[in-house]
Design an enzyme around this catalytic site. Structure first.
Site, PDB file in Angstrom:
ATOM      1  N   GLU A  17      15.547  43.445  44.084  1.00  0.00           N
ATOM      2  CA  GLU A  17      16.633  43.154  43.133  1.00  0.00           C
ATOM      3  C   GLU A  17      16.322  41.978  42.201  1.00  0.00           C
ATOM      4  O   GLU A  17      15.650  41.032  42.584  1.00  0.00           O
ATOM      5  CB  GLU A  17      17.890  42.816  43.945  1.00  0.00           C
ATOM      6  CG  GLU A  17      19.110  42.521  43.098  1.00  0.00           C
ATOM      7  CD  GLU A  17      20.384  42.653  43.904  1.00  0.00           C
ATOM      8  OE1 GLU A  17      20.715  43.787  44.303  1.00  0.00           O
ATOM      9  OE2 GLU A  17      21.025  41.632  44.145  1.00  0.00           O
ATOM     10  N   ALA A  51      28.786  38.172  36.900  1.00  0.00           N
ATOM     11  CA  ALA A  51      30.203  38.160  37.292  1.00  0.00           C
ATOM     12  C   ALA A  51      31.037  37.911  36.035  1.00  0.00           C
ATOM     13  O   ALA A  51      30.708  37.068  35.222  1.00  0.00           O
ATOM     14  CB  ALA A  51      30.438  37.070  38.318  1.00  0.00           C
ATOM     15  N   ARG A 107      33.741  46.498  41.586  1.00  0.00           N
ATOM     16  CA  ARG A 107      34.897  45.850  40.964  1.00  0.00           C
ATOM     17  C   ARG A 107      34.488  44.493  40.399  1.00  0.00           C
ATOM     18  O   ARG A 107      34.869  44.118  39.300  1.00  0.00           O
ATOM     19  CB  ARG A 107      36.011  45.658  42.005  1.00  0.00           C
ATOM     20  CG  ARG A 107      37.289  45.153  41.369  1.00  0.00           C
ATOM     21  CD  ARG A 107      38.240  44.604  42.401  1.00  0.00           C
ATOM     22  NE  ARG A 107      37.717  43.378  42.978  1.00  0.00           N
ATOM     23  CZ  ARG A 107      38.287  42.698  43.945  1.00  0.00           C
ATOM     24  NH1 ARG A 107      39.417  43.141  44.479  1.00  0.00           N
ATOM     25  NH2 ARG A 107      37.762  41.591  44.409  1.00  0.00           N
ATOM     26  N   GLY A 108      33.718  43.714  41.162  1.00  0.00           N
ATOM     27  CA  GLY A 108      33.418  42.329  40.791  1.00  0.00           C
ATOM     28  C   GLY A 108      34.420  41.414  41.468  1.00  0.00           C
ATOM     29  O   GLY A 108      35.509  41.846  41.868  1.00  0.00           O
ATOM     30  N   ASP A 109      34.041  40.146  41.624  1.00  0.00           N
ATOM     31  CA  ASP A 109      34.970  39.172  42.224  1.00  0.00           C
ATOM     32  C   ASP A 109      36.023  38.795  41.197  1.00  0.00           C
ATOM     33  O   ASP A 109      35.702  38.573  40.027  1.00  0.00           O
ATOM     34  CB  ASP A 109      34.205  37.912  42.663  1.00  0.00           C
ATOM     35  CG  ASP A 109      33.388  38.187  43.914  1.00  0.00           C
ATOM     36  OD1 ASP A 109      33.882  38.951  44.773  1.00  0.00           O
ATOM     37  OD2 ASP A 109      32.270  37.660  44.015  1.00  0.00           O
ATOM     38  N   ALA A 123      37.278  49.207  42.452  1.00  0.00           N
ATOM     39  CA  ALA A 123      36.061  49.919  42.043  1.00  0.00           C
ATOM     40  C   ALA A 123      36.275  51.432  41.967  1.00  0.00           C
ATOM     41  O   ALA A 123      35.645  52.119  41.158  1.00  0.00           O
ATOM     42  CB  ALA A 123      34.924  49.598  43.011  1.00  0.00           C
ATOM     43  N   TYR A 143      30.767  46.796  53.147  1.00  0.00           N
ATOM     44  CA  TYR A 143      30.780  45.498  53.817  1.00  0.00           C
ATOM     45  C   TYR A 143      30.823  45.670  55.327  1.00  0.00           C
ATOM     46  O   TYR A 143      31.898  45.880  55.901  1.00  0.00           O
ATOM     47  CB  TYR A 143      32.008  44.700  53.323  1.00  0.00           C
ATOM     48  CG  TYR A 143      31.992  44.553  51.816  1.00  0.00           C
ATOM     49  CD1 TYR A 143      31.415  43.451  51.216  1.00  0.00           C
ATOM     50  CD2 TYR A 143      32.480  45.579  50.993  1.00  0.00           C
ATOM     51  CE1 TYR A 143      31.334  43.350  49.832  1.00  0.00           C
ATOM     52  CE2 TYR A 143      32.407  45.490  49.611  1.00  0.00           C
ATOM     53  CZ  TYR A 143      31.833  44.373  49.045  1.00  0.00           C
ATOM     54  OH  TYR A 143      31.742  44.277  47.686  1.00  0.00           O
ATOM     55  N   LYS A 270      12.875  36.112  42.766  1.00  0.00           N
ATOM     56  CA  LYS A 270      11.810  35.311  43.399  1.00  0.00           C
ATOM     57  C   LYS A 270      10.655  36.251  43.759  1.00  0.00           C
ATOM     58  O   LYS A 270      10.611  36.788  44.881  1.00  0.00           O
ATOM     59  CB  LYS A 270      12.337  34.641  44.668  1.00  0.00           C
ATOM     60  CG  LYS A 270      13.377  33.558  44.399  1.00  0.00           C
ATOM     61  CD  LYS A 270      13.860  33.002  45.733  1.00  0.00           C
ATOM     62  CE  LYS A 270      15.078  32.132  45.561  1.00  0.00           C
ATOM     63  NZ  LYS A 270      15.920  32.110  46.766  1.00  0.00           N
TER      64      LYS A 270
HETATM   65  P1  FAD Z   1      36.394  47.370  45.847  1.00  0.00           P
HETATM   66  O1  FAD Z   1      35.728  48.533  46.467  1.00  0.00           O
HETATM   67  O2  FAD Z   1      37.379  47.625  44.783  1.00  0.00           O
HETATM   68  O3  FAD Z   1      37.035  46.520  47.022  1.00  0.00           O
HETATM   69  C1  FAD Z   1      37.559  45.219  46.783  1.00  0.00           C
HETATM   70  C2  FAD Z   1      38.670  44.915  47.798  1.00  0.00           C
HETATM   71  O4  FAD Z   1      39.808  45.720  47.499  1.00  0.00           O
HETATM   72  C3  FAD Z   1      38.297  45.247  49.248  1.00  0.00           C
HETATM   73  O5  FAD Z   1      38.908  44.276  50.071  1.00  0.00           O
HETATM   74  C4  FAD Z   1      38.930  46.614  49.475  1.00  0.00           C
HETATM   75  O6  FAD Z   1      39.262  46.857  50.853  1.00  0.00           O
HETATM   76  C5  FAD Z   1      40.192  46.483  48.617  1.00  0.00           C
HETATM   77  N1  FAD Z   1      40.681  47.769  48.103  1.00  0.00           N
HETATM   78  C6  FAD Z   1      39.938  48.766  47.565  1.00  0.00           C
HETATM   79  N2  FAD Z   1      40.741  49.792  47.187  1.00  0.00           N
HETATM   80  C7  FAD Z   1      42.011  49.398  47.485  1.00  0.00           C
HETATM   81  C8  FAD Z   1      43.292  50.007  47.337  1.00  0.00           C
HETATM   82  N3  FAD Z   1      43.435  51.221  46.810  1.00  0.00           N
HETATM   83  N4  FAD Z   1      44.409  49.300  47.750  1.00  0.00           N
HETATM   84  C9  FAD Z   1      44.277  48.066  48.298  1.00  0.00           C
HETATM   85  N5  FAD Z   1      43.087  47.447  48.460  1.00  0.00           N
HETATM   86  C10 FAD Z   1      41.978  48.104  48.065  1.00  0.00           C
HETATM   87  N6  FAD Z   1      29.328  41.295  41.932  1.00  0.00           N
HETATM   88  C11 FAD Z   1      29.015  41.106  40.615  1.00  0.00           C
HETATM   89  O7  FAD Z   1      29.753  40.431  39.894  1.00  0.00           O
HETATM   90  N7  FAD Z   1      27.860  41.644  40.088  1.00  0.00           N
HETATM   91  C12 FAD Z   1      27.015  42.404  40.826  1.00  0.00           C
HETATM   92  O8  FAD Z   1      26.000  42.881  40.305  1.00  0.00           O
HETATM   93  C13 FAD Z   1      27.313  42.630  42.201  1.00  0.00           C
HETATM   94  N8  FAD Z   1      26.505  43.393  42.982  1.00  0.00           N
HETATM   95  C14 FAD Z   1      26.863  43.651  44.286  1.00  0.00           C
HETATM   96  C15 FAD Z   1      26.044  44.490  45.056  1.00  0.00           C
HETATM   97  C16 FAD Z   1      26.380  44.758  46.377  1.00  0.00           C
HETATM   98  C17 FAD Z   1      25.510  45.688  47.192  1.00  0.00           C
HETATM   99  C18 FAD Z   1      27.534  44.171  46.964  1.00  0.00           C
HETATM  100  C19 FAD Z   1      27.893  44.442  48.404  1.00  0.00           C
HETATM  101  C20 FAD Z   1      28.355  43.339  46.204  1.00  0.00           C
HETATM  102  C21 FAD Z   1      28.040  43.068  44.861  1.00  0.00           C
HETATM  103  N9  FAD Z   1      28.836  42.256  44.049  1.00  0.00           N
HETATM  104  C22 FAD Z   1      28.515  42.043  42.727  1.00  0.00           C
HETATM  105  C23 FAD Z   1      30.032  41.602  44.617  1.00  0.00           C
HETATM  106  C24 FAD Z   1      31.300  42.475  44.466  1.00  0.00           C
HETATM  107  O9  FAD Z   1      31.616  42.612  43.105  1.00  0.00           O
HETATM  108  C25 FAD Z   1      32.442  41.792  45.218  1.00  0.00           C
HETATM  109  O10 FAD Z   1      32.215  41.824  46.596  1.00  0.00           O
HETATM  110  C26 FAD Z   1      33.855  42.258  44.882  1.00  0.00           C
HETATM  111  O11 FAD Z   1      34.776  41.304  45.397  1.00  0.00           O
HETATM  112  C27 FAD Z   1      34.231  43.622  45.446  1.00  0.00           C
HETATM  113  O12 FAD Z   1      33.627  44.641  44.758  1.00  0.00           O
HETATM  114  P2  FAD Z   1      33.745  46.164  45.304  1.00  0.00           P
HETATM  115  O13 FAD Z   1      33.114  47.017  44.304  1.00  0.00           O
HETATM  116  O14 FAD Z   1      33.311  46.258  46.703  1.00  0.00           O
HETATM  117  O15 FAD Z   1      35.353  46.332  45.221  1.00  0.00           O
END
Ligand code: FAD
Length: 291
Positions: A17, A51, A107-109, A123, A143, A270
């Site tokens: 990555e 982000a 989704r992103g943080d 997402a 996760y 890295k």
């Molecule tokens: P989601 O799948 O939407 O989940 C987010 C939260 O919402 C979870 O707690 C889930 O249980 C909850 N949720 C989902 N659907 C519902 C619903 N219908 N009702 C209620 N709650 C719900 N971040 C970046 O900014 N850039 C990146 O490139 C990036 N790459 C990543 C790569 C990987 C492999 C991982 C694991 C994470 C990455 N992240 C990245 C971080 C990620 O954006 C964050 O962890 C973010 O907070 C959650 O994204 P998600 O797509 O998992 O969200």
């Protein structure tokens, strides 16, 4: 090449990555690191998305350059938490024009004080839009220890199933330092009928600071054995780097020995860390002189 196709091949898939620069003056430096990593010939490389969005063009350019100059397939990340649907559709067009076939839909943080999208809450909504607007191979995040915002793992897995049903081709995990947590997670997702490939995400920790930052953001459990390593070597950068690479290597060997076929390493721009891990695993991955 589509990652779903790669994941169907025999043997272990091994991916690395890079993350894009925050500003254009750092582009050359990032592109150089990406090229050094690409030269190691992983099965594919993922390129993260800044982000809050705003640097998506860099993600697209770096992913496209890796493919065209090194023939390494790429997985371009895309987040939606700070974007309008219009912006997301424009990014999909850019990805298509640059020959990117694979997207990690996230989704992103949620930013502490920045704008939050009114078009996207989760997402799953992004995944539906990507499915509706082009023939992409789509991955999603998962996760093993539960997402930090979700109080119950059971609910997190229910939400994960919704994402998979919306059209995901594969999943990549958040980092973990205890493989048993991953094996247990695999059992639980298979139980709810999630049967797409799950790529195990491994983060080599090369400094004490990196560990505290990563753990604060993700809530990942740090096993006692790894804590002891950081306590002992955390103040000696070269030793910590070496120990972190060995710990990640051992995790990967254990995963492969237990039948896990897809490994992704969070190499964080890295090349030397990526190269050390690949050298340690050359025979295990079937890429060494004895292969
Ligand atoms: P989601 O799948 O939407 O989940 C987010 C939260 O919402 C979870 O707690 C889930 O249980 C909850 N949720 C989902 N659907 C519902 C619903 N219908 N009702 C209620 N709650 C719900 N971040 C970046 O900014 N850039 C990146 O490139 C990036 N790459 C990543 C790569 C990987 C492999 C991982 C694991 C994470 C990455 N992240 C990245 C971080 C990620 O954006 C964050 O962890 C973010 O907070 C959650 O994204 P998600 O797509 O998992 O969200």
């Amino acid at each position: 090449m589509r990652i779903s196709q790669l994941l169907r091949r025999d043997g272990v898939t091994f991916s690395l990555e890079v993350f894009p620069p925050k500003t254009s003056d750092k582009y050359t430096q990032t592109a150089a690191a990406a090229k050094e990593i690409a030269a190691l010939k992983p099965d594919f490389m993922s390129v993260t998305y800044g982000a809050g969005g705003g640097t998506g063009e860099f993600t697209a350019s770096i992913a496209s350059e890796i493919q065209s100059q090194f023939g390494v397939p790429t997985l371009a990340h895309l987040t939606c938490v700070s974007s309008s649907r219009e912006y997301v559709l424009a990014m999909l067009k850019t990805y298509r024009e640059k020959g990117i076939e694979n997207i990690l839909a996230l989704r992103g943080d949620r930013p502490a004080d920045g704008p939050v999208s009114t078009d996207y809450r989760y997402a799953v909504e992004l995944i539906r839009d990507i499915r509706a607007h082009g023939d992409f191979c789509i991955g999603g995040a998962c996760y093993p220890e539960g997402h930090v915002e979700c109080a119950h793992k059971r609910d997190d897995i229910r939400h994960l199933k919704e994402k998979v049903d919306a059209g995901l081709d594969f999943l990549t995990t958040q980092m973990f330092f205890n493989n048993d947590i991953f094996y247990n997670f695999l059992y639980r997702v298979r139980e709810v009928g999630i049967d797409i490939p799950v790529i195990a995400g491994i983060m080599p920790i090369t400094s004490a600071r990196q560990l505290s930052r990563s753990v604060a953001m993700s809530g990942t459990e740090v096993p006692q054995r790894f804590r002891a390593i950081v306590d002992c070597f955390g103040d000696t950068p070269a030793a910590m780097k070496q120990a972190g690479v060995v710990y990640a290597t051992e995790q990967i060997i254990d995963l492969i020995a237990n039948g896990v076929r897809h490994i992704h390493v969070y190499t964080m721009n890295k090349p030397e860390v990526a190269a050390s891990i690949m050298a340690n695993l050359s025979e295990v991955l079937g890429r060494g002189h004895g292969a």
